[in-house]
Design a protein around this motif. Structure first.
Motif, PDB file in Angstrom:
ATOM      1  N   VAL A  47      17.624  51.420  34.744  1.00 30.57           N
ATOM      2  CA  VAL A  47      18.456  51.023  35.884  1.00 30.57           C
ATOM      3  C   VAL A  47      18.720  52.201  36.816  1.00 30.57           C
ATOM      4  CG1 VAL A  47      20.721  50.134  36.557  1.00 30.57           C
ATOM      5  CG2 VAL A  47      19.529  49.127  34.603  1.00 30.57           C
ATOM      6  N   VAL A  48      18.981  53.364  36.252  1.00 29.89           N
ATOM      7  CA  VAL A  48      19.363  54.512  37.078  1.00 29.89           C
ATOM      8  C   VAL A  48      18.166  55.112  37.815  1.00 29.89           C
ATOM      9  CG1 VAL A  48      19.051  56.453  35.463  1.00 29.89           C
ATOM     10  CG2 VAL A  48      20.987  56.458  37.054  1.00 29.89           C
ATOM     11  N   PRO A  50      15.637  53.879  39.826  1.00 26.49           N
ATOM     12  CA  PRO A  50      15.507  53.609  41.260  1.00 26.49           C
ATOM     13  C   PRO A  50      16.702  54.108  42.068  1.00 26.49           C
ATOM     14  CG  PRO A  50      15.935  51.588  40.043  1.00 26.49           C
ATOM     15  CD  PRO A  50      15.643  52.638  39.043  1.00 26.49           C
ATOM     16  N   LEU A  51      17.881  54.160  41.461  1.00 28.95           N
ATOM     17  CA  LEU A  51      19.042  54.690  42.169  1.00 28.95           C
ATOM     18  C   LEU A  51      18.865  56.166  42.487  1.00 28.95           C
ATOM     19  CD1 LEU A  51      21.970  53.054  40.132  1.00 28.95           C
ATOM     20  CD2 LEU A  51      20.898  52.220  42.231  1.00 28.95           C
ATOM     21  N   TRP A  52      18.289  56.888  41.539  1.00 28.02           N
ATOM     22  CA  TRP A  52      18.043  58.315  41.739  1.00 28.02           C
ATOM     23  C   TRP A  52      16.879  58.551  42.713  1.00 28.02           C
ATOM     24  CZ3 TRP A  52      13.491  60.788  39.926  1.00 28.02           C
ATOM     25  CH2 TRP A  52      13.462  62.166  40.139  1.00 28.02           C
ATOM     26  N   ASP A  55      17.885  57.307  46.622  1.00 27.55           N
ATOM     27  CA  ASP A  55      19.291  57.492  46.994  1.00 27.55           C
ATOM     28  C   ASP A  55      19.510  57.480  48.501  1.00 27.55           C
ATOM     29  OD1 ASP A  55      17.865  59.954  47.043  1.00 27.55           O
ATOM     30  OD2 ASP A  55      19.760  61.043  47.153  1.00 27.55           O
ATOM     31  N   ALA A  61      17.698  50.611  46.786  1.00 19.52           N
ATOM     32  CA  ALA A  61      17.845  51.154  45.436  1.00 19.52           C
ATOM     33  C   ALA A  61      18.676  50.228  44.562  1.00 19.52           C
ATOM     34  CB  ALA A  61      18.493  52.539  45.504  1.00 19.52           C
ATOM     35  N   ALA A  65      17.346  48.342  41.236  1.00 27.17           N
ATOM     36  CA  ALA A  65      18.059  48.620  39.986  1.00 27.17           C
ATOM     37  C   ALA A  65      18.528  47.329  39.339  1.00 27.17           C
ATOM     38  CB  ALA A  65      19.241  49.550  40.254  1.00 27.17           C
ATOM     39  N   ALA A  68      15.565  45.517  37.855  1.00 25.80           N
ATOM     40  CA  ALA A  68      15.184  46.173  36.606  1.00 25.80           C
ATOM     41  C   ALA A  68      16.135  45.788  35.480  1.00 25.80           C
ATOM     42  CB  ALA A  68      15.181  47.696  36.797  1.00 25.80           C
ATOM     43  N   TRP A  69      17.420  45.712  35.777  1.00 25.24           N
ATOM     44  CA  TRP A  69      18.429  45.375  34.781  1.00 25.24           C
ATOM     45  C   TRP A  69      18.228  43.949  34.250  1.00 25.24           C
ATOM     46  CZ3 TRP A  69      23.953  47.594  35.756  1.00 25.24           C
ATOM     47  CH2 TRP A  69      24.661  47.648  34.551  1.00 25.24           C
ATOM     48  N   LEU A 126      25.951  48.918  42.370  1.00 23.94           N
ATOM     49  CA  LEU A 126      24.796  49.798  42.171  1.00 23.94           C
ATOM     50  C   LEU A 126      24.394  50.486  43.475  1.00 23.94           C
ATOM     51  CD1 LEU A 126      22.653  47.557  39.789  1.00 23.94           C
ATOM     52  CD2 LEU A 126      23.690  49.755  39.200  1.00 23.94           C
ATOM     53  N   ALA A 130      24.264  54.627  44.347  1.00 23.44           N
ATOM     54  CA  ALA A 130      22.973  55.274  44.597  1.00 23.44           C
ATOM     55  C   ALA A 130      23.149  56.675  45.173  1.00 23.44           C
ATOM     56  CB  ALA A 130      22.125  54.415  45.527  1.00 23.44           C
TER      57      ALA A 130
END
Length: 248
Positions: A47-48, A50-52, A55, A61, A65, A68-69, A126, A130
């Motif tokens: 999950v994290v 795409p956030l990373w 950003d 993002a 995320a 994906a979750w 989410l 990001a």
């Protein structure tokens, strides 16, 4: 560490590819609960990511995320959330009626609306995280939720009927030390990585008390619904914590 139990835990909680196991016995599944927080970290990592990576484009993002979750968990707990929402909507505070509606396999309007609102809430939170201060706290959110609902509550709350909650009832007598081990580990990592997540140490007993007072125990659907709610509350804590701290 039992690699076999870890593989079974990954198979049960996710759609990730794993080695095929021979001679599977259904009673083995309940013994995999001790690895659920670790599987939660794996979910959080997906999950994290795409956030990373995105950003600079938080809404995209957040969407990736969330996708994906939902994909990695197979919407396992969302199904429980929808069933519980339907049961609450039709039960009118009658515990017996609540259980009757919970057994109905059809999804009603309460369930559909609740799932939509849950997905929207996670998407917005989410996206907020990001480029937020506690981005990497997302890594631990699924782990905290599974620690509370599977490890902690399996010892605190009796199962309401035969089913998923009953499968993990063994933990009431055999797994107490795992409560402390995982609780201490997650608290220590959270203190370093994202202190707002420590609020789960309060949310977990409060939610357990609610189910005990409302129904006298818990079912598999209640476990799934509570996992979703706790995840959202922990995301909310990560989003609101910087603003709240500035007030002081």
């Amino acid at each position: 560490m039992s690699v076999r139990k870890l593989i079974l835990a990954v198979q049960f909680l996710t759609r990730l590819p794993t080695p095929q196991l021979r001679d599977f016995r259904e009673e083995e599944l309940s013994r995999t609960a001790v690895y659920f927080p670790l599987v939660g970290v794996l979910i959080g990592a997906l999950v994290v990511l795409p956030l990373w990576a995105l950003d600079a484009r938080p809404w995209l993002a957040g969407l990736l995320a969330l996708v994906a979750w939902v994909w990695v968990t197979g919407a396992l707990h969302l199904d429980g959330l929808g069933d519980v929402a339907d049961a609450f909507g039709a039960a009118h505070r009658n515990p017996q009626r609540f259980l009757e509606v919970l057994k109905d396999p059809h999804m009603g309007v309460f369930g559909v609306v609740t799932i939509v609102l849950q997905l929207l809430a996670k998407f917005v939170l989410l996206a907020e995280l990001a480029d937020g201060a506690w981005l990497w706290g997302v890594l631990l959110v699924p782990a905290w939720a599974r620690w509370a609902t599977t490890l902690l509550w399996s010892r605190w709350l009796p199962p309401l009927h035969a089913g998923m909650a009953e499968r993990f009832a063994w933990y009431r007598n055999e797994g107490a030390y795992w409560d402390w081990a995982w609780g201490v580990a997650l608290a220590a990592i959270s203190l370093w990585l994202a202190p707002p997540l420590l609020i789960c140490l309060l949310l977990a007993p409060l939610t357990a008390w609610y189910w005990k007072r409302r129904l006298g125990g818990i079912s598999g659907d209640c476990l799934g619904a509570s996992t979703e709610v706790l995840e959202t509350l922990l995301l909310l804590a990560l989003v609101l914590a910087p603003a709240a701290w500035r007030l002081f």
